[in-house]
Design a protein around this motif. Structure first.
Motif, mmCIF file in Angstrom:
data_model
loop_
_atom_site.group_PDB
_atom_site.id
_atom_site.type_symbol
_atom_site.label_atom_id
_atom_site.label_comp_id
_atom_site.label_asym_id
_atom_site.label_seq_id
_atom_site.Cartn_x
_atom_site.Cartn_y
_atom_site.Cartn_z
ATOM 1 N N ALA A 1 -3.620 2.909 -7.552
ATOM 2 C CA ALA A 1 -2.183 2.800 -7.606
ATOM 3 C C ALA A 1 -1.780 1.469 -6.541
ATOM 4 N N ASP A 2 -2.581 1.373 -5.489
ATOM 5 C CA ASP A 2 -2.307 0.267 -4.376
ATOM 6 C C ASP A 2 -2.655 -0.997 -5.394
ATOM 7 N N SER B 1 1.053 -1.368 -0.006
ATOM 8 C CA SER B 1 -0.049 -0.113 -0.007
ATOM 9 C C SER B 1 0.833 1.174 0.102
ATOM 10 N N GLY B 2 0.200 2.249 0.006
ATOM 11 C CA GLY B 2 0.875 3.752 -0.035
ATOM 12 C C GLY B 2 2.059 3.823 -1.284
ATOM 13 N N THR C 1 -5.785 13.544 -10.618
ATOM 14 C CA THR C 1 -6.617 13.899 -9.505
ATOM 15 C C THR C 1 -8.052 13.092 -9.663
ATOM 16 N N GLU D 1 -1.029 7.253 -12.371
ATOM 17 C CA GLU D 1 -2.476 7.448 -11.201
ATOM 18 C C GLU D 1 -1.619 8.403 -10.136
ATOM 19 N N SER D 2 -0.471 8.292 -9.822
ATOM 20 C CA SER D 2 0.026 9.365 -8.968
ATOM 21 C C SER D 2 -0.174 10.881 -9.209
ATOM 22 N N SER E 1 -7.740 7.245 -7.842
ATOM 23 C CA SER E 1 -6.668 7.184 -8.191
ATOM 24 C C SER E 1 -5.612 6.529 -7.021
ATOM 25 N N ARG E 2 -5.938 6.880 -5.681
ATOM 26 C CA ARG E 2 -5.183 6.147 -4.903
ATOM 27 C C ARG E 2 -5.361 4.674 -4.660
ATOM 28 N N LEU E 3 -6.526 4.396 -4.801
ATOM 29 C CA LEU E 3 -6.747 2.707 -4.712
ATOM 30 C C LEU E 3 -6.060 2.063 -5.970
ATOM 31 N N CYS F 1 8.660 2.213 -8.591
ATOM 32 C CA CYS F 1 7.941 2.483 -7.579
ATOM 33 C C CYS F 1 8.418 1.923 -6.219
ATOM 34 N N ILE G 1 3.986 4.844 -4.555
ATOM 35 C CA ILE G 1 4.233 5.922 -4.975
ATOM 36 C C ILE G 1 5.367 5.582 -6.428
#
Length: 306
Positions: A168-169, A16-17, A160, A156-157, A164-166, A115, A19
């Motif tokens: 990326a995970d 998760s998280g 907006t 995705e990072s 997008s956060r999910l 990443c 970048i």
């Protein structure tokens, strides 16, 4: 249905998280990546080549265009055109980047996409134990997919858009699956204990342990699944995984138990679900594998807000 042990491992790592970023360099350069905070990093080289060295690794690796490499153990590492150069702190360089991209000098000689993500598994070390500090993938069908996933993660990072956060995970899960699957199938010498998953004799054994961890497995049961004698099976399993079959089974059970403990499941229920005859026998096994009693483990790993 056969249990997919590799999916189990990645699911329980809980990346998760995520970048992601791009990096271009030209001329002479050397970057040192300190304090990885136990994150996993994955990279794909899209132009040129560089040298990679990792703390504890005797021989540097030459990484070339098209290669991918994964750093699953969170150790300090160096990327450079020449390892004899003075090393620059990578954190300071990447802090100056914008839009997920960093350039050194003219940026014409070398480029990669990469990443990083945290691993939130409460018993992370049991899952990563025995996996080498670097997995270097060359000439594998999964390389293009892996690089494509990282590029999509960069997109995705920067986005907006909702979700997008999910996204990326979820891509972090895909990156790990592509990387570990390629290692298991094509570079088993680099896969550590994961190589057992691709072994035609040992793979079904690991899948069975994952599929029914509460079963009272014996060495004879597991050897029968492999089609080998008990002595031959035990030797082959240890050679591939670095552990005895029963030690591996205990470790996997404790991975499952650790997640249940931090989620609030009662110890008595976990003992039954992981194949122990009593709460006390489970607690003894848990402390032997993790070094902590169930109560102490919960206190040390209590999830925020729980």
């Amino acid at each position: 249905m056969d249990q997919d042990a590799l999916s189990d491992v990645v699911r329980h790592l809980r990346p998760s998280g995520a970048i992601a970023s791009g990096f271009q360099a030209g001329g002479d350069w050397a970057l040192r990546f300190d304090d990885q905070q136990r994150r996993i990093k994955c990279y794909g080289v899209t132009r040129g080549s560089c040298l990679l060295t990792i703390d504890g690794m005797a021989t540097p690796r030459r990484i070339q265009k098209g290669d991918c490499f994964i750093l699953p153990r969170g150790r300090t590492f160096v990327l450079a055109s020449d390892l004899s150069l003075t090393q620059t702190d990578a954190a300071k360089v990447f802090a100056q980047g914008a839009d997920g991209s960093v350039q050194l000098n003219d940026g014409e000689g070398f480029s990669l996409v990469g990443c990083r993500f945290a691993v939130d598994a409460p018993h992370r070390e049991a899952l990563l134990e025995g996996i080498p500090p670097v997995i270097h993938l060359t000439r594998t069908p999964d390389q293009d997919s892996l690089i494509s996933d990282i590029k999509q993660m960069i997109h995705e990072s920067r986005s907006t858009r909702p979700g997008s956060r999910l996204m990326a995970d979820h891509l972090a899960h895909m990156v790990l699956l592509h990387a570990f699957r390629a290692a298991v199938e094509l570079h088993p010498e680099q896969a550590g204990w994961l190589a057992a998953l691709g072994d035609p004799r040992l793979g079904p054994v690991v899948a069975s342990m994952h599929g029914d961890p509460a079963h009272r497995w014996t060495l004879a049961d597991l050897a029968r699944l492999s089609g080998m004698s008990r002595s031959a099976f035990a030797a082959a399993f240890r050679a591939r995984t670095g552990a005895t079959p029963m030690a591996y089974l205990d470790r996997w059970r404790m991975v499952l138990a650790a997640e249940k403990l931090v989620s609030g499941t009662r110890v008595a229920a976990i003992a039954v679900e992981t194949g122990y005859a009593s709460e006390s026998s489970f607690s003894v096994a848990f402390k032997r594998v993790t070094g902590l009693s169930p109560r102490a483990f919960v206190k040390a790993h209590k999830e925020p807000g729980s």
